[in-house]
Design a protein around this motif. Structure first.
Motif, PDB file in Angstrom:
ATOM      1  N   LEU A 102     -37.346-111.230  12.821  1.00 46.87           N
ATOM      2  CA  LEU A 102     -36.429-111.286  11.701  1.00 46.87           C
ATOM      3  C   LEU A 102     -35.761-109.938  11.468  1.00 46.87           C
ATOM      4  O   LEU A 102     -36.372-108.887  11.677  1.00 46.87           O
ATOM      5  N   ALA A 103     -34.512-109.992  11.020  1.00 45.01           N
ATOM      6  CA  ALA A 103     -33.830-108.802  10.519  1.00 45.01           C
ATOM      7  C   ALA A 103     -33.810-108.918   9.002  1.00 45.01           C
ATOM      8  O   ALA A 103     -33.331-109.922   8.461  1.00 45.01           O
ATOM      9  N   ILE A 104     -34.347-107.908   8.317  1.00 47.97           N
ATOM     10  CA  ILE A 104     -34.370-107.892   6.854  1.00 47.97           C
ATOM     11  C   ILE A 104     -33.423-106.799   6.388  1.00 47.97           C
ATOM     12  O   ILE A 104     -33.616-105.617   6.676  1.00 47.97           O
ATOM     13  N   GLU A 105     -32.378-107.215   5.666  1.00 51.14           N
ATOM     14  CA  GLU A 105     -31.294-106.309   5.285  1.00 51.14           C
ATOM     15  C   GLU A 105     -31.212-106.164   3.771  1.00 51.14           C
ATOM     16  O   GLU A 105     -30.966-107.149   3.071  1.00 51.14           O
ATOM     17  N   PRO A 106     -31.423-104.971   3.236  1.00 51.61           N
ATOM     18  CA  PRO A 106     -31.196-104.761   1.803  1.00 51.61           C
ATOM     19  C   PRO A 106     -29.706-104.855   1.498  1.00 51.61           C
ATOM     20  O   PRO A 106     -28.880-104.299   2.226  1.00 51.61           O
ATOM     21  N   LEU A 107     -29.365-105.577   0.452  1.00 49.73           N
ATOM     22  CA  LEU A 107     -27.960-105.844   0.167  1.00 49.73           C
ATOM     23  C   LEU A 107     -27.437-105.015  -1.003  1.00 49.73           C
ATOM     24  O   LEU A 107     -28.176-104.646  -1.911  1.00 49.73           O
ATOM     25  N   SER A 108     -26.136-104.746  -0.928  1.00 50.71           N
ATOM     26  CA  SER A 108     -25.453-104.012  -1.985  1.00 50.71           C
ATOM     27  C   SER A 108     -23.971-104.367  -1.914  1.00 50.71           C
ATOM     28  O   SER A 108     -23.558-105.218  -1.111  1.00 50.71           O
ATOM     29  N   ALA A 109     -23.169-103.699  -2.724  1.00 51.67           N
ATOM     30  CA  ALA A 109     -21.728-103.966  -2.710  1.00 51.67           C
ATOM     31  C   ALA A 109     -21.106-103.664  -1.361  1.00 51.67           C
ATOM     32  O   ALA A 109     -20.073-104.241  -0.997  1.00 51.67           O
ATOM     33  N   ARG A 110     -21.706-102.766  -0.593  1.00 48.09           N
ATOM     34  CA  ARG A 110     -21.127-102.419   0.710  1.00 48.09           C
ATOM     35  C   ARG A 110     -21.462-103.442   1.795  1.00 48.09           C
ATOM     36  O   ARG A 110     -21.025-103.298   2.939  1.00 48.09           O
ATOM     37  N   SER A 111     -22.212-104.480   1.438  1.00 44.82           N
ATOM     38  CA  SER A 111     -22.612-105.488   2.423  1.00 44.82           C
ATOM     39  C   SER A 111     -21.482-106.436   2.786  1.00 44.82           C
ATOM     40  O   SER A 111     -21.642-107.274   3.675  1.00 44.82           O
ATOM     41  N   GLN A 112     -20.349-106.365   2.074  1.00 45.11           N
ATOM     42  CA  GLN A 112     -19.128-107.116   2.394  1.00 45.11           C
ATOM     43  C   GLN A 112     -19.282-108.625   2.250  1.00 45.11           C
ATOM     44  O   GLN A 112     -18.541-109.400   2.877  1.00 45.11           O
ATOM     45  N   LEU A 132     -27.634-101.371  12.419  1.00 45.76           N
ATOM     46  CA  LEU A 132     -29.048-101.323  12.066  1.00 45.76           C
ATOM     47  C   LEU A 132     -29.529 -99.921  11.729  1.00 45.76           C
ATOM     48  O   LEU A 132     -30.606 -99.761  11.144  1.00 45.76           O
ATOM     49  N   HIS A 133     -28.751 -98.901  12.085  1.00 43.61           N
ATOM     50  CA  HIS A 133     -29.141 -97.522  11.786  1.00 43.61           C
ATOM     51  C   HIS A 133     -28.619 -97.052  10.427  1.00 43.61           C
ATOM     52  O   HIS A 133     -29.292 -96.268   9.736  1.00 43.61           O
ATOM     53  N   THR A 134     -27.443 -97.522  10.048  1.00 45.44           N
ATOM     54  CA  THR A 134     -26.820 -97.041   8.815  1.00 45.44           C
ATOM     55  C   THR A 134     -26.705 -98.102   7.723  1.00 45.44           C
ATOM     56  O   THR A 134     -26.510 -97.767   6.556  1.00 45.44           O
ATOM     57  N   GLY A 135     -26.795 -99.385   8.108  1.00 48.89           N
ATOM     58  CA  GLY A 135     -26.608-100.457   7.145  1.00 48.89           C
ATOM     59  C   GLY A 135     -25.146-100.793   6.883  1.00 48.89           C
ATOM     60  O   GLY A 135     -24.843-101.670   6.074  1.00 48.89           O
ATOM     61  N   GLU A 136     -24.212-100.122   7.565  1.00 47.38           N
ATOM     62  CA  GLU A 136     -22.789-100.397   7.382  1.00 47.38           C
ATOM     63  C   GLU A 136     -22.428-101.760   7.974  1.00 47.38           C
ATOM     64  O   GLU A 136     -22.976-102.167   9.009  1.00 47.38           O
ATOM     65  N   VAL A 137     -21.495-102.433   7.320  1.00 47.77           N
ATOM     66  CA  VAL A 137     -21.081-103.770   7.746  1.00 47.77           C
ATOM     67  C   VAL A 137     -19.585-103.786   8.017  1.00 47.77           C
ATOM     68  O   VAL A 137     -18.799-103.230   7.236  1.00 47.77           O
ATOM     69  N   THR A 138     -19.192-104.423   9.115  1.00 49.42           N
ATOM     70  CA  THR A 138     -17.774-104.630   9.423  1.00 49.42           C
ATOM     71  C   THR A 138     -17.556-106.112   9.722  1.00 49.42           C
ATOM     72  O   THR A 138     -18.438-106.797  10.248  1.00 49.42           O
ATOM     73  N   LEU A 139     -16.359-106.603   9.369  1.00 49.82           N
ATOM     74  CA  LEU A 139     -15.989-107.993   9.606  1.00 49.82           C
ATOM     75  C   LEU A 139     -14.838-108.067  10.596  1.00 49.82           C
ATOM     76  O   LEU A 139     -13.941-107.223  10.573  1.00 49.82           O
ATOM     77  N   ALA A 140     -14.867-109.081  11.449  1.00 49.08           N
ATOM     78  CA  ALA A 140     -13.789-109.289  12.415  1.00 49.08           C
ATOM     79  C   ALA A 140     -13.691-110.765  12.731  1.00 49.08           C
ATOM     80  O   ALA A 140     -14.622-111.543  12.481  1.00 49.08           O
ATOM     81  N   SER A 141     -12.567-111.180  13.281  1.00 49.54           N
ATOM     82  CA  SER A 141     -12.408-112.572  13.706  1.00 49.54           C
ATOM     83  C   SER A 141     -13.363-112.874  14.849  1.00 49.54           C
ATOM     84  O   SER A 141     -13.645-111.999  15.688  1.00 49.54           O
ATOM     85  N   ALA A 142     -13.872-114.102  14.887  1.00 47.10           N
ATOM     86  CA  ALA A 142     -14.807-114.514  15.929  1.00 47.10           C
ATOM     87  C   ALA A 142     -14.203-115.623  16.767  1.00 47.10           C
ATOM     88  O   ALA A 142     -13.300-116.343  16.327  1.00 47.10           O
ATOM     89  N   ASP A 143     -14.700-115.771  17.981  1.00 48.37           N
ATOM     90  CA  ASP A 143     -14.296-116.867  18.852  1.00 48.37           C
ATOM     91  C   ASP A 143     -15.185-118.076  18.578  1.00 48.37           C
ATOM     92  O   ASP A 143     -16.362-117.920  18.210  1.00 48.37           O
ATOM     93  N   THR A 151     -28.758-106.194  19.365  1.00 52.90           N
ATOM     94  CA  THR A 151     -29.113-105.056  20.203  1.00 52.90           C
ATOM     95  C   THR A 151     -29.916-104.076  19.354  1.00 52.90           C
ATOM     96  O   THR A 151     -30.104-104.297  18.152  1.00 52.90           O
ATOM     97  N   GLU A 152     -30.353-102.990  19.941  1.00 49.63           N
ATOM     98  CA  GLU A 152     -31.112-101.999  19.174  1.00 49.63           C
ATOM     99  C   GLU A 152     -30.230-101.283  18.161  1.00 49.63           C
ATOM    100  O   GLU A 152     -30.733-100.633  17.234  1.00 49.63           O
ATOM    101  N   ASP A 153     -28.911-101.430  18.300  1.00 47.67           N
ATOM    102  CA  ASP A 153     -27.993-100.740  17.392  1.00 47.67           C
ATOM    103  C   ASP A 153     -27.393-101.647  16.326  1.00 47.67           C
ATOM    104  O   ASP A 153     -27.056-101.174  15.225  1.00 47.67           O
ATOM    105  N   ALA A 154     -27.213-102.924  16.625  1.00 46.30           N
ATOM    106  CA  ALA A 154     -26.463-103.769  15.692  1.00 46.30           C
ATOM    107  C   ALA A 154     -26.883-105.231  15.789  1.00 46.30           C
ATOM    108  O   ALA A 154     -27.373-105.691  16.826  1.00 46.30           O
TER     109      ALA A 154
END
Length: 329
Positions: A102-112, A132-143, A151-154
């Motif tokens: 499991l990935a457990i992510e603390p949420l805040s306003a920056r969680s998008q 996974l290192h900084t908790g930053e979230v980005t959104l993009a279009s998906a296929d 991965t170990e990073d994201a």
């Protein structure tokens, strides 16, 4: 009706806006038997309240117990594994020694989450990337075919309607079918050129279109993640639409009707430019034989068959409506 995972996102967003500490738990990998698939989610609040599921309830109990005992102390995402030992598998109810990560992510306003939900409201298919290192979230279009990536990073998860369902006809059965399908993460479109059937239609999250069904089938450019269900009983509306749908890559094309009417429909469709392979794609009489009588039961029967086809499950002849009814005759 929202799907489980959409309900989780909406609940998390509401908790964040209310100032309630919360975490988003996502299944990222499983080994052996597991009650929930990769990508399944759970929301957990600081008071131990949960929405969603990542197991049959056993892991949820442990997560709640830890929050109630220790509070929410995470500031960055964390990867947690359950079920490595036989004792843990027994304790957490993982069958056959299964293991779940499991990935457990603390949420805040920056969680998008607010931006993500706005995109989902517009029926967009979006990829949410969590660093996974900084908790930053980005959104993009998906296929449409894009899957969860870890991965170990994201951690990248895909959100939005990856499956489409076109329902021809806006009758009572269509209301039940559309409502349930929305909860199954389908982007549902209902098409009916008849004003008397469209008036009063109200199913949240469903697009109702006034057009000739065959024109809409062509306009939608049906692909392998599309399904078409014809429910009008009117050959003038159903037949041309079915012809175009059977020529497309739609994974499921079905029409309601008795065995006699289905046989007549197939004879009519043979007069169009359809080959045997295309005509063989038509499901009818539609649904699985479960003794359904009411519109709600028939809708369940139809979606059960559609789901089996989507998941490439070969069903026994006994559940085929035509076969079952012929044995009862």
């Amino acid at each position: 009706m929202d799907s489980i995972d959409l309900e989780v996102l909406k609940t998390c967003d509401a908790w964040i806006k209310a100032g309630q500490p919360c975490e988003l738990v996502t299944v990222i990998k499983t080994w052996g038997s597991s009650p929930r698939p990769e990508g399944a989610t759970l929301a957990i609040a600081g008071n131990g309240q949960v929405v969603g599921s990542v197991s049959g309830g056993c892991i949820e109990d442990d997560l709640i117990e830890r929050v109630q005992r220790e509070g929410m102390q995470r500031h960055l995402p964390e990867i947690v594994t359950y079920g490595i030992t036989a004792d843990e598998a027994h304790r957490f109810g993982l069958p056959c020694g299964g293991t779940i990560e499991l990935a457990i992510e603390p949420l805040s306003a920056r969680s998008q989450l607010d931006a993500l939900l706005q995109g989902l409201q517009r029926h967009e298919l979006l990829a949410r990337r969590l660093d996974l290192h900084t908790g930053e979230v980005t959104l993009a279009s998906a296929d449409p075919g894009q899957q969860l990536q870890f991965t170990e990073d994201a951690l990248t998860t895909v959100h939005g309607p990856r499956w489409r369902l076109l329902i021809i006809g806006a009758g009572q059965l269509s209301r039940f079918l559309a409502s349930i399908a929305v909860g199954m993460d389908y982007q549902v479109t209902v098409c009916d050129p008849r004003e008397e059937y469209r008036s009063g239609w109200q199913v949240e999250g469903v697009q109702l279109i006034h057009a000739m069904p065959d024109d809409l089938v062509l306009e939608m450019q049906l692909d392998s993640r599309s399904a078409v269900v014809a429910l009008t009983h009117d050959p003038k509306l159903d037949d041309l639409a079915l012809m175009e749908a059977l020529k497309s890559d739609a994974f499921y094309v079905g029409a309601i009707g008795s065995r006699i009417n289905n046989a007549k429909r197939r004879e009519r469709l043979k007069e169009f430019d359809l080959n045997d392979e295309q005509l063989a794609k038509l499901h009818g009489p539609i649904g699985l034989y479960i003794g359904s009588k009411t519109p709600a039961e028939i809708a369940i029967s139809i979606l059960a068959e559609l789901t089996a086809v989507k998941n490439r499950i070969l069903l026994p002849a006994e559940v085929n409506v035509a076969h079952a009814k012929s044995t009862l005759a």
